[in-house]
Structures are given as structure tokens and as C-alpha cells.
Scaffold this motif. Structure first.
Motif, PDB file in Angstrom:
ATOM      1  N   TYR A 286       0.794  -1.029   0.035  1.00 55.91           N
ATOM      2  CA  TYR A 286       0.048  -0.008  -0.126  1.00 55.91           C
ATOM      3  C   TYR A 286       0.896   1.150   0.023  1.00 55.91           C
ATOM      4  CZ  TYR A 286      -3.532  -3.198   1.093  1.00 55.91           C
ATOM      5  OH  TYR A 286      -4.544  -4.319   1.231  1.00 55.91           O
ATOM      6  N   ARG A 287       1.910   1.091  -0.676  1.00 49.63           N
ATOM      7  CA  ARG A 287       2.725   2.360  -0.692  1.00 49.63           C
ATOM      8  C   ARG A 287       2.260   3.616  -1.459  1.00 49.63           C
ATOM      9  NH1 ARG A 287       6.809   2.638  -5.347  1.00 49.63           N
ATOM     10  NH2 ARG A 287       8.259   3.275  -3.780  1.00 49.63           N
ATOM     11  N   THR A 288       1.213   3.631  -2.075  1.00 44.46           N
ATOM     12  CA  THR A 288       0.525   4.729  -2.700  1.00 44.46           C
ATOM     13  C   THR A 288      -0.546   5.443  -1.860  1.00 44.46           C
ATOM     14  OG1 THR A 288      -1.038   3.276  -4.017  1.00 44.46           O
ATOM     15  CG2 THR A 288       1.162   3.998  -5.015  1.00 44.46           C
ATOM     16  N   VAL A 289      -0.810   4.657  -0.596  1.00 42.22           N
ATOM     17  CA  VAL A 289      -1.814   5.234   0.320  1.00 42.22           C
ATOM     18  C   VAL A 289      -1.332   5.654   1.474  1.00 42.22           C
ATOM     19  CG1 VAL A 289      -3.988   4.332   1.625  1.00 42.22           C
ATOM     20  CG2 VAL A 289      -3.227   3.166  -0.375  1.00 42.22           C
ATOM     21  N   PRO A 290      -1.208   7.110   1.537  1.00 43.07           N
ATOM     22  CA  PRO A 290      -0.388   7.686   2.605  1.00 43.07           C
ATOM     23  C   PRO A 290      -0.748   7.282   3.965  1.00 43.07           C
ATOM     24  CG  PRO A 290      -1.105   9.547   1.040  1.00 43.07           C
ATOM     25  CD  PRO A 290      -1.631   8.017   0.670  1.00 43.07           C
ATOM     26  N   MET A 291      -2.292   7.218   4.395  1.00 37.46           N
ATOM     27  CA  MET A 291      -2.592   6.867   5.559  1.00 37.46           C
ATOM     28  C   MET A 291      -1.763   5.235   5.959  1.00 37.46           C
ATOM     29  SD  MET A 291      -3.931   7.643   8.265  1.00 37.46           S
ATOM     30  CE  MET A 291      -4.809   9.160   7.997  1.00 37.46           C
ATOM     31  N   LEU A 292      -2.041   4.329   5.107  1.00 38.87           N
ATOM     32  CA  LEU A 292      -1.426   3.178   5.308  1.00 38.87           C
ATOM     33  C   LEU A 292       0.093   3.178   5.198  1.00 38.87           C
ATOM     34  CD1 LEU A 292      -3.934   1.138   3.180  1.00 38.87           C
ATOM     35  CD2 LEU A 292      -4.042   1.292   5.722  1.00 38.87           C
ATOM     36  N   VAL A 293       0.873   4.102   4.663  1.00 38.62           N
ATOM     37  CA  VAL A 293       2.223   4.218   4.844  1.00 38.62           C
ATOM     38  C   VAL A 293       2.557   4.584   6.477  1.00 38.62           C
ATOM     39  CG1 VAL A 293       4.272   5.884   4.293  1.00 38.62           C
ATOM     40  CG2 VAL A 293       2.738   4.794   2.450  1.00 38.62           C
ATOM     41  N   PHE A 294       1.877   5.862   6.971  1.00 36.36           N
ATOM     42  CA  PHE A 294       1.971   6.081   8.451  1.00 36.36           C
ATOM     43  C   PHE A 294       1.589   4.894   9.249  1.00 36.36           C
ATOM     44  CE2 PHE A 294       1.770  10.390   6.561  1.00 36.36           C
ATOM     45  CZ  PHE A 294       2.929  10.987   7.350  1.00 36.36           C
ATOM     46  N   THR A 295       0.692   4.001   8.849  1.00 36.33           N
ATOM     47  CA  THR A 295       0.488   3.038   9.773  1.00 36.33           C
ATOM     48  C   THR A 295       1.497   1.893   9.681  1.00 36.33           C
ATOM     49  OG1 THR A 295      -1.849   3.387   9.266  1.00 36.33           O
ATOM     50  CG2 THR A 295      -1.353   0.970  10.133  1.00 36.33           C
ATOM     51  N   GLY A 296       1.920   1.807   8.455  1.00 39.34           N
ATOM     52  CA  GLY A 296       3.143   0.805   8.516  1.00 39.34           C
ATOM     53  C   GLY A 296       4.309   1.233   9.008  1.00 39.34           C
ATOM     54  N   VAL A 297       4.600   2.690   8.979  1.00 41.89           N
ATOM     55  CA  VAL A 297       5.807   3.129   9.894  1.00 41.89           C
ATOM     56  C   VAL A 297       5.661   3.157  11.348  1.00 41.89           C
ATOM     57  CG1 VAL A 297       6.955   5.338  10.182  1.00 41.89           C
ATOM     58  CG2 VAL A 297       6.339   4.812   7.843  1.00 41.89           C
ATOM     59  N   ALA A 298       4.306   3.286  11.698  1.00 38.77           N
ATOM     60  CA  ALA A 298       4.151   3.435  13.193  1.00 38.77           C
ATOM     61  C   ALA A 298       4.267   1.965  13.751  1.00 38.77           C
ATOM     62  CB  ALA A 298       2.606   3.463  13.500  1.00 38.77           C
ATOM     63  N   LEU A 299       3.766   0.766  12.875  1.00 39.25           N
ATOM     64  CA  LEU A 299       3.956  -0.482  13.450  1.00 39.25           C
ATOM     65  C   LEU A 299       5.678  -0.680  13.352  1.00 39.25           C
ATOM     66  CD1 LEU A 299       1.235  -2.478  11.785  1.00 39.25           C
ATOM     67  CD2 LEU A 299       1.488  -1.919  14.047  1.00 39.25           C
ATOM     68  N   TRP A 300       6.387  -0.538  12.300  1.00 39.50           N
ATOM     69  CA  TRP A 300       7.637  -0.623  12.330  1.00 39.50           C
ATOM     70  C   TRP A 300       8.346   0.140  13.676  1.00 39.50           C
ATOM     71  CZ3 TRP A 300      10.484   2.943   8.334  1.00 39.50           C
ATOM     72  CH2 TRP A 300      12.204   2.833   8.552  1.00 39.50           C
ATOM     73  N   GLY A 301       7.956   1.237  14.095  1.00 38.73           N
ATOM     74  CA  GLY A 301       8.498   1.807  15.251  1.00 38.73           C
ATOM     75  C   GLY A 301       8.252   0.963  16.322  1.00 38.73           C
ATOM     76  N   LEU A 302       7.083   0.276  16.660  1.00 41.15           N
ATOM     77  CA  LEU A 302       6.646  -0.392  17.665  1.00 41.15           C
ATOM     78  C   LEU A 302       7.463  -1.831  17.654  1.00 41.15           C
ATOM     79  CD1 LEU A 302       2.844  -0.378  17.815  1.00 41.15           C
ATOM     80  CD2 LEU A 302       4.373   0.411  19.519  1.00 41.15           C
ATOM     81  N   ALA A 303       7.918  -2.103  16.656  1.00 43.66           N
ATOM     82  CA  ALA A 303       8.670  -3.535  16.552  1.00 43.66           C
ATOM     83  C   ALA A 303      10.197  -3.184  16.846  1.00 43.66           C
ATOM     84  CB  ALA A 303       8.617  -4.093  14.953  1.00 43.66           C
ATOM     85  N   PHE A 304      10.615  -2.085  16.523  1.00 37.81           N
ATOM     86  CA  PHE A 304      11.978  -1.573  16.776  1.00 37.81           C
ATOM     87  C   PHE A 304      12.483  -1.202  17.759  1.00 37.81           C
ATOM     88  CE2 PHE A 304      15.905   0.957  15.998  1.00 37.81           C
ATOM     89  CZ  PHE A 304      16.979  -0.115  15.348  1.00 37.81           C
ATOM     90  N   GLY A 305      11.802  -0.475  18.631  1.00 36.46           N
ATOM     91  CA  GLY A 305      11.937   0.332  19.803  1.00 36.46           C
ATOM     92  C   GLY A 305      12.773  -0.657  20.812  1.00 36.46           C
ATOM     93  N   GLY A 306      12.256  -1.787  20.979  1.00 36.89           N
ATOM     94  CA  GLY A 306      12.795  -2.850  21.827  1.00 36.89           C
ATOM     95  C   GLY A 306      13.536  -3.790  21.476  1.00 36.89           C
ATOM     96  N   ALA A 307      13.901  -3.821  20.173  1.00 32.23           N
ATOM     97  CA  ALA A 307      14.881  -4.849  19.303  1.00 32.23           C
ATOM     98  C   ALA A 307      15.961  -5.053  20.076  1.00 32.23           C
ATOM     99  CB  ALA A 307      14.816  -4.699  17.857  1.00 32.23           C
ATOM    100  N   ALA A 308      16.896  -3.888  20.210  1.00 28.22           N
ATOM    101  CA  ALA A 308      18.276  -4.185  20.772  1.00 28.22           C
ATOM    102  C   ALA A 308      18.201  -4.833  22.251  1.00 28.22           C
ATOM    103  CB  ALA A 308      18.926  -2.686  20.803  1.00 28.22           C
ATOM    104  N   THR A 309      17.317  -4.346  22.842  1.00 28.79           N
ATOM    105  CA  THR A 309      17.187  -5.106  24.244  1.00 28.79           C
ATOM    106  C   THR A 309      16.938  -6.588  24.204  1.00 28.79           C
ATOM    107  OG1 THR A 309      16.581  -3.076  25.304  1.00 28.79           O
ATOM    108  CG2 THR A 309      16.037  -4.897  26.336  1.00 28.79           C
ATOM    109  N   LEU A 310      15.952  -6.866  23.378  1.00 31.62           N
ATOM    110  CA  LEU A 310      15.409  -8.329  23.207  1.00 31.62           C
ATOM    111  C   LEU A 310      16.668  -8.995  22.864  1.00 31.62           C
ATOM    112  CD1 LEU A 310      11.952  -7.678  21.600  1.00 31.62           C
ATOM    113  CD2 LEU A 310      12.198  -8.641  23.834  1.00 31.62           C
ATOM    114  N   LEU A 311      17.402  -8.702  21.686  1.00 33.42           N
ATOM    115  CA  LEU A 311      18.348  -9.523  21.157  1.00 33.42           C
ATOM    116  C   LEU A 311      19.709  -9.688  22.037  1.00 33.42           C
ATOM    117  CD1 LEU A 311      18.207  -7.930  17.577  1.00 33.42           C
ATOM    118  CD2 LEU A 311      17.330 -10.442  18.276  1.00 33.42           C
TER     119      LEU A 311
END
Length: 405
Positions: A286-311
Motif C-alpha cells: 500500500y505504498r501509494t496510500v499515505p494513511m497506510l504508509v503512516f500505519t506501517g511506519v508506526a508498526l515499524w517503530g513498535l517493532a524496532f524500539g525494544g529490538a536491541a534489548t531483546l536481542l
């Protein structure tokens, strides 16, 4: 249960903050840096590459060479290194001197990253180790989400040189904070420092390193070339807003990781990898749908924030008394992912176009998820045993008395 050492762990988190700020600050101020140094922006951008290469090359040999050094003294030495290199970066008019100082800063960072996880875990009892590591690693997402935008604004207001000078001042203040609040911890037992092959053969270490490499490479391909990805949807002028969304959503991930990591490391890591895969799938389809791009980026942030600590927690549990050596391998892999994100992403962009970036990243996230799920016995087990068990799997080792509390 002993009192949780918030001040000391916050000092370690601030050390991580200084490390990330020192590494990534040039990205937001390249035009001013290139103008002052008399080089192109792409040439000035190599100051980030020099830092990553320094970290990648130095982490393993420096960790081995300093294994018997007092931990607190070594930590203070690394922080002092940031004070010195940032001051040189602020003062020099020579591109060559700048590159040397950035390389040395990367060397210092490789050493510090290898220290932080082990130091934080040894400051607390085993039941608090995951939470302690979450606090100590909080500096990374805070730097990415808040520090870099504030630093960029500060650089445009008072000048990029004064911004690096301010980072040097922060490092000096952190040294005082560290002296007052951070205790010394036991050194690595003799004979473990140089056992890179032995450490890599410990069950569970290799799966964690593979997940780390794929996860970090995926993140950095997308993060480095996010502006190119956003161009077809006319969001490139709002790249700062997109990255702000990423940063804001990475912050609750730190808090949630701190809550769950000690009891639910496997489930939390699987969730992070799955979220990253879903996020990238949304961005790919959905790279042409701005709202879904922002949704994807938000989920990306949730996934990445604790990654270093987990690993890092998974690797420390798997490696047991070999944790410092294992962490140096993780630092090497992490910085290889940073460097590879720029080079591999650039090749994909040049040969296949921006629409291919998210599909390449999706493949890497699926690898991370698959390895995490499959490493159910070692690496990401549902129930972890003890550092002593990892030590027995690795072979004879010194008494664990100096490694556990």
C-alpha cells in the motif's frame, strides 16, 4: 529483592544516547558540514560510514584485549573517548582529520556497546536483568526519536560545530554521573576473552546473531532510503514527519519490552519480528496510500524500539559467562547491518528502483521471524535456564561466582 539501581542504569542509557547521537548526527546536518569542509554531501556522508566501520572492526579485538580491565574504568575511558572525538569533530576544518576522529569515535562505540549489556545485567539480581537491560538500552530509541530531531534543530540554530561541542560537554557530565552512580562489576574470566569460535558454537548464540543481522540490515535499508521510498507517494517532503511517527511509536516499545522481557522473552521477540514483517508488508503493498504508509511506519517503530534489548538479552542468556565476547560479535553484526543497509540498499535502489526496497526488506524480516520461531530450544527458548547451563554447554569455565548474583 534488592532496590533497582535506576540512577546507575539511567547513566548507562545516557551513554547509549551519546553513542547514537554521535553516530547519526551528520545525517541531519550534511549540507552545513559539506559546505564548511568544502566537500560534497555524499562525501560528507561518509563520516557516518567511517564511524560504522570503526565499530565493526574494533568490537571483537578490543573486547578481547580489555577483558581483564576493571569494567567501570573501561566504561569511563569509552565515555571520555566520545568527549574527545566530538570535540575534534567540532573544531577541525580538515576533512581528513574529521574522518579520523569519526573512525576513532566508532572504535570507542564498538567497545562501549560491548560493555553496556554485561554491565547492566551484572548490576542487578537475575530476576531483574531483562528490566535492567531495557533501561540501559533506552538511550537508542530516545536518541532516534527525540535526540536527532532536537539536535538537527539545534544545529540549524547555533551551528553544527556547537552541537558536536555540546555532545562533548554531555559526555564529560556523564563521566561525573557514572563515577557517582555506576558500580564496578566483575571482569570477564580469564580464557573467555579470546574464545570467539568457542562462543559462536554455544547453542543459541548463532540463531540470535542471524536474527540480529537480518533484522538490523532490514531496518537500515528502509531507514536509510526512506525518502526514496516515499517519493512516488509525494511524501518525501514530509520525511521528517514520517520519521517522527517512527520515533514516537518506538518509545512505548521500550516500556513494553521492560515489562515483558524477563518472563516472556521468546513471545516478545516473536511479536517484534512479526510486527516488523506486517509493517513492511503494508509498506510494500500500500505504498501509494499515505494513511497506510503512516500505519506501517508506526508498526515499524513498535517493532524496532525494544529490538536491541531483546536481542542482547537473548544473546547474554545463551552465552552465559561468555556474554561479553558474544556481545562483541553482536556489535560487529549490528554495525555490519548499518554499513550493509547503505550499500545494499543503494544497489537495490539503483538497479531495481525504490519499489523494490520494501520487498527486499520483507524477505529479511521473514528470515528473522522464521529463525526466531525455529530457535525454540536454544536462542529463544520459552523457558531459559541459567548462565551456568550455558557455561556447561560451552565447556569448562571458571567459577560462576563472579558472574552471577
Amino acid at each position: 529483592m534488592p532496590r533497582f539501581p535506576w540512577p546507575g542504569l539511567a547513566a548507562l542509557g545516557t551513554a547509549g544516547f551519546v553513542t547514537i547521537m554521535t553516530e547519526a548526527m551528520p545525517a541531519g546536518i550534511l549540507p552545513a558540514m559539506s559546505s564548511d569542509l568544502g566537500v560534497s554531501q555524499s562525501t560528507a556522508g561518509q563520516t557516518v560510514t567511517a564511524y560504522a566501520i570503526g565499530s565493526m572492526l574494533a568490537a571483537v579485538p578490543l573486547t578481547a584485549a580489555t577483558a581483564r580491565w576493571p569494567r567501570k574504568r573501561l566504561l569511563l575511558t569509552a565515555i571520555a573517548g566520545f568527549a574527545g572525538t566530538n570535540l575534534v569533530t567540532a573544531a577541525t576544518n580538515s576533512y581528513v582529520v574529521m574522518m579520523v576522529s569519526r573512525f576513532v569515535a566508532g572504535v570507542v562505540a564498538g567497545l562501549l556497546w560491548a560493555l553496556l549489556a554485561g554491565h547492566a545485567r551484572r548490576m542487578v539480581v537475575p530476576a531483574q536483568q531483562g528490566r535492567a537491560l531495557a533501561v540501559a538500552m533506552a538511550g537508542t530509541p530516545i536518541a532516534l526519536s527525540l535526540g536527532l530531531p532536537i539536535g538537527t534543530v539545534l544545529a540549524t540554530t547555533i551551528g553544527w560545530r556547537w552541537t558536536f561541542a555540546a555532545m562533548s560537554g554531555l559526555a564529560l557530565a556523564l563521566m561525573v554521573w557514572t563515577v557517582v552512580t555506576v558500580p564496578d562489576v566483575p571482569t570477564q574470566p580469564t580464557g573467555l576473552a579470546s574464545s570467539i569460535p568457542r562462543t559462536a558454537r554455544i547453542p543459541g548464540v548463532l540463531p540470535v546473531l542471524v536474527v540480529t543481522g537480518a533484522f538490523v540490515l532490514a531496518h537500515n535499508i528502509l531507514y536509510t532510503y526512506i525518502a526514496a521510498y516515499l517519493t512516488p507517494v509525494d511524501l518525501a517532503p514530509q520525511v521528517d514527519l514520517v520519521l517522527l511517527v517512527f520515533g514516537i511509536f518506538s518509545l512505548p516499545s521500550i516500556w513494553l519490552t521492560g515489562l515483558w522481557i524477563d518472563r516472556h522473552l521468546r513471545a516478545t521477540t516473536i511479536t517484534a519480528c512479526a510486527l516488523f514483517s506486517v509493517a513492511v508488508a503494508i509498506l510494500a503493498v500500500y505504498r501509494t496510500v499515505p494513511m497506510l504508509v503512516f500505519t506501517g511506519v508506526a508498526l515499524w517503530g513498535l517493532a524496532f524500539g525494544g529490538a536491541a534489548t531483546l536481542l542482547q538479552t537473548a544473546l547474554a542468556r545463551a552465552a552465559g559467562p561468555h556474554a561479553d565476547t558474544a556481545q562483541s560479535l553482536l556489535v560487529t553484526g549490528w554495525n555490519a547491518g548499518i554499513a550493509g543497509g547503505g550499500s545494499i540498499g543503494g544497489l537495490v535502489l539503483a538497479w531495481l528502483g525504490s519499489e523494490s526496497l520494501s520487498w527486499i526488506v520483507l524477505a529479511l524480516t521473514i528470515i528473522s521471524l522464521a529463525v526466531t520461531v525455529s530457535a525454540r530450544r536454544h536462542g529463544f527458548p520459552k523457558h531459559w535456564t541459567t548462565a551456568a547451563a550455558a557455561a556447561r554447554r560451552a565447556g569448562p569455565s571458571p567459577s560462576r561466582k563472579s558472574w552471577t548474583r
